[in-house]
Scaffold this motif. Structure first.
Motif, PDB file in Angstrom:
ATOM      1  N   THR A 111       0.833  -1.195   0.000  1.00  0.00           N
ATOM      2  CA  THR A 111       0.000   0.000   0.000  1.00  0.00           C
ATOM      3  C   THR A 111       0.871   1.250   0.000  1.00  0.00           C
ATOM      4  N   ASN A 112       0.308   2.377  -0.464  1.00  0.00           N
ATOM      5  CA  ASN A 112       1.043   3.640  -0.342  1.00  0.00           C
ATOM      6  C   ASN A 112       0.848   4.270   1.035  1.00  0.00           C
ATOM      7  N   GLY A 113      -0.040   3.723   1.843  1.00  0.00           N
ATOM      8  CA  GLY A 113      -0.170   4.149   3.235  1.00  0.00           C
ATOM      9  C   GLY A 113      -1.017   5.373   3.480  1.00  0.00           C
ATOM     10  N   THR A 114      -1.504   6.031   2.433  1.00  0.00           N
ATOM     11  CA  THR A 114      -2.278   7.258   2.635  1.00  0.00           C
ATOM     12  C   THR A 114      -3.607   6.985   3.330  1.00  0.00           C
ATOM     13  N   LEU A 115      -4.154   5.795   3.151  1.00  0.00           N
ATOM     14  CA  LEU A 115      -5.465   5.441   3.708  1.00  0.00           C
ATOM     15  C   LEU A 115      -5.353   4.492   4.902  1.00  0.00           C
ATOM     16  N   LEU A 116      -4.158   4.363   5.458  1.00  0.00           N
ATOM     17  CA  LEU A 116      -3.918   3.398   6.534  1.00  0.00           C
ATOM     18  C   LEU A 116      -4.359   3.987   7.878  1.00  0.00           C
ATOM     19  N   THR A 117      -5.662   4.088   8.062  1.00  0.00           N
ATOM     20  CA  THR A 117      -6.199   4.591   9.318  1.00  0.00           C
ATOM     21  C   THR A 117      -6.083   3.515  10.404  1.00  0.00           C
ATOM     22  N   GLU A 118      -6.322   3.934  11.634  1.00  0.00           N
ATOM     23  CA  GLU A 118      -6.307   2.982  12.751  1.00  0.00           C
ATOM     24  C   GLU A 118      -7.342   1.883  12.531  1.00  0.00           C
ATOM     25  N   GLU A 119      -8.526   2.251  12.038  1.00  0.00           N
ATOM     26  CA  GLU A 119      -9.594   1.276  11.818  1.00  0.00           C
ATOM     27  C   GLU A 119      -9.208   0.276  10.738  1.00  0.00           C
ATOM     28  N   ARG A 120      -8.622   0.752   9.647  1.00  0.00           N
ATOM     29  CA  ARG A 120      -8.249  -0.159   8.564  1.00  0.00           C
ATOM     30  C   ARG A 120      -7.131  -1.101   9.009  1.00  0.00           C
ATOM     31  N   PHE A 121      -6.140  -0.559   9.703  1.00  0.00           N
ATOM     32  CA  PHE A 121      -5.052  -1.419  10.160  1.00  0.00           C
ATOM     33  C   PHE A 121      -5.578  -2.481  11.126  1.00  0.00           C
ATOM     34  N   THR A 122      -6.435  -2.090  12.043  1.00  0.00           N
ATOM     35  CA  THR A 122      -6.986  -3.043  13.005  1.00  0.00           C
ATOM     36  C   THR A 122      -7.784  -4.126  12.297  1.00  0.00           C
ATOM     37  N   ALA A 123      -8.577  -3.743  11.290  1.00  0.00           N
ATOM     38  CA  ALA A 123      -9.368  -4.732  10.548  1.00  0.00           C
ATOM     39  C   ALA A 123      -8.471  -5.724   9.829  1.00  0.00           C
ATOM     40  N   LEU A 124      -7.389  -5.241   9.230  1.00  0.00           N
ATOM     41  CA  LEU A 124      -6.466  -6.140   8.525  1.00  0.00           C
ATOM     42  C   LEU A 124      -5.750  -7.064   9.507  1.00  0.00           C
ATOM     43  N   ALA A 125      -5.364  -6.526  10.644  1.00  0.00           N
ATOM     44  CA  ALA A 125      -4.690  -7.351  11.650  1.00  0.00           C
ATOM     45  C   ALA A 125      -5.617  -8.452  12.160  1.00  0.00           C
ATOM     46  N   LYS A 126      -6.858  -8.103  12.444  1.00  0.00           N
ATOM     47  CA  LYS A 126      -7.802  -9.100  12.954  1.00  0.00           C
ATOM     48  C   LYS A 126      -8.192 -10.118  11.883  1.00  0.00           C
TER      49      LYS A 126
END
Length: 328
Positions: A111-126
């Motif tokens: 990813t380019n990281g521009t959209l890597l919000t806390e919610e998105r990161f948490t969803a991907l981790a889970k």
């Protein structure tokens, strides 16, 4: 990774590939969730692409996940190709589906990281993501703006640092966060600065070689010319674009090497089909200019040199000697 370690790693990969080839299904599969993107990077050829913008059909993705469940687990699935995967609203569901199917030993997102919000990161981790590779590619806001066409350096770096902090706070082992820089000639100091910035923050600092995307990016040549050898990717990596059609390589940004749609036979039918077999044969014969995309490519230079081994492995058998005619 320093040069000596890289060479040892590539040597081990080469030995492994000689052991497992040929394959009835790829070791690595790139599945493109979307070819939409929110940046216009100088080292990306998207501006010259004729591809219609689309998202991967969900039904096709589920069929691919099921096929991977039957064939796999393969070594790795990349949920990315030319687009920004975080623009796909069901990316975390894709990761979870692949995990449930035991599709791959590693599931990765670039990813380019521009959209890597806390919610998105948490969803991907889970969901069970293994690798999150963030293409930062710069060491300051001005350099980022020049390369990416957007004033987003501070946002991206803050997103990555927050993701790393979330991971530490929750004690998550995955996803492993990899900060990536494309290394360009004459900018060795930038590489060292990038290492200093991200060592101890990200899990890995990933310095990846520059290439010109089949000559589509012309601001510099990535490598000096070298004796050509067959591209090993054709023997172990598959690519499915967001429109459901297959490409021979992740560098095929404009789908000029189109292998056809993934149909009822799944990706296995393409992997073992006549178009890809012909392309491999052309590489073994050194006829790179007779292919749709491979002539101007440089990407093979940073892949395993299996040339001599492949030529021996795929050498055509000599024709049988003609039976002598009996003289009357």
């Amino acid at each position: 990774m320093d040069l000596d370690r890289f060479k040892r790693w590539m040597g081990l990969r080469t030995l492994y590939l000689k052991w497992v080839l040929p394959l009835r299904f790829p070791l690595i599969l790139n599945i493109e969730p979307t070819n939409r993107c929110n940046l216009a990077c100088r080292m990306c050829p998207r501006s010259g692409s004729r591809r219609p913008v689309t998202d991967l059909d969900w039904g096709l993705f589920e069929r691919l996940a099921a096929e991977l469940g039957r064939e796999g687990p393969i070594l790795k699935v990349f949920l990315q190709k030319d687009g920004e995967p975080l623009l796909h609203p069901r990316l975390a569901e894709m990761v979870a589906c692949l995990r449930e199917r035991r599709a791959a030993r590693r599931i990765s997102v670039i990813t380019n990281g521009t959209l890597l919000t806390e919610e998105r990161f948490t969803a991907l981790a889970k969901a069970g993501l293994h690798d999150l590779i963030v293409s930062i590619d710069a060491v300051d806001p001005a350099n980022y703006l020049h390369l990416k066409g957007a004033d987003a350096y501070e946002r991206v770096t803050a997103n990555v640092r927050r993701a790393a902090e979330l991971k530490r706070r929750h004690g998550w082992r995955f996803p492993e966060i990899k900060a990536r820089l494309v290394a360009r000639r004459g900018r060795e100091a930038e590489v060292e600065t990038f290492r200093r910035l991200w060592t101890g923050v990200a899990d890995f600092v990933d310095i990846t070689p520059y290439h010109t995307w089949l000559g589509a990016v012309n601001d510099e040549r990535a490598y000096d010319r070298a004796p050509r050898y067959p591209c090993a990717l054709l023997w172990y990596t598959g690519v499915i674009n967001a429109d459901g059609r297959a490409s021979p390589c992740c560098i095929d940004y404009d789908q000029r090497g189109d292998l056809g749609p993934v149909g009822e036979g799944g990706f296995a039918a393409i992997w073992n089909g006549p178009a890809l077999r012909r392309l491999r044969r052309l590489h073994v014969e050194g006829a790179y200019d007779r292919t749709a995309i491979c002539g101007p490519c440089e990407y093979w230079l940073i892949k395993e040199d299996l040339g001599s081994w492949l030529r021996r492995r795929y050498r055509r058998p000599a024709p049988a000697p003609a039976t002598p005619r009996r003289t009357p």
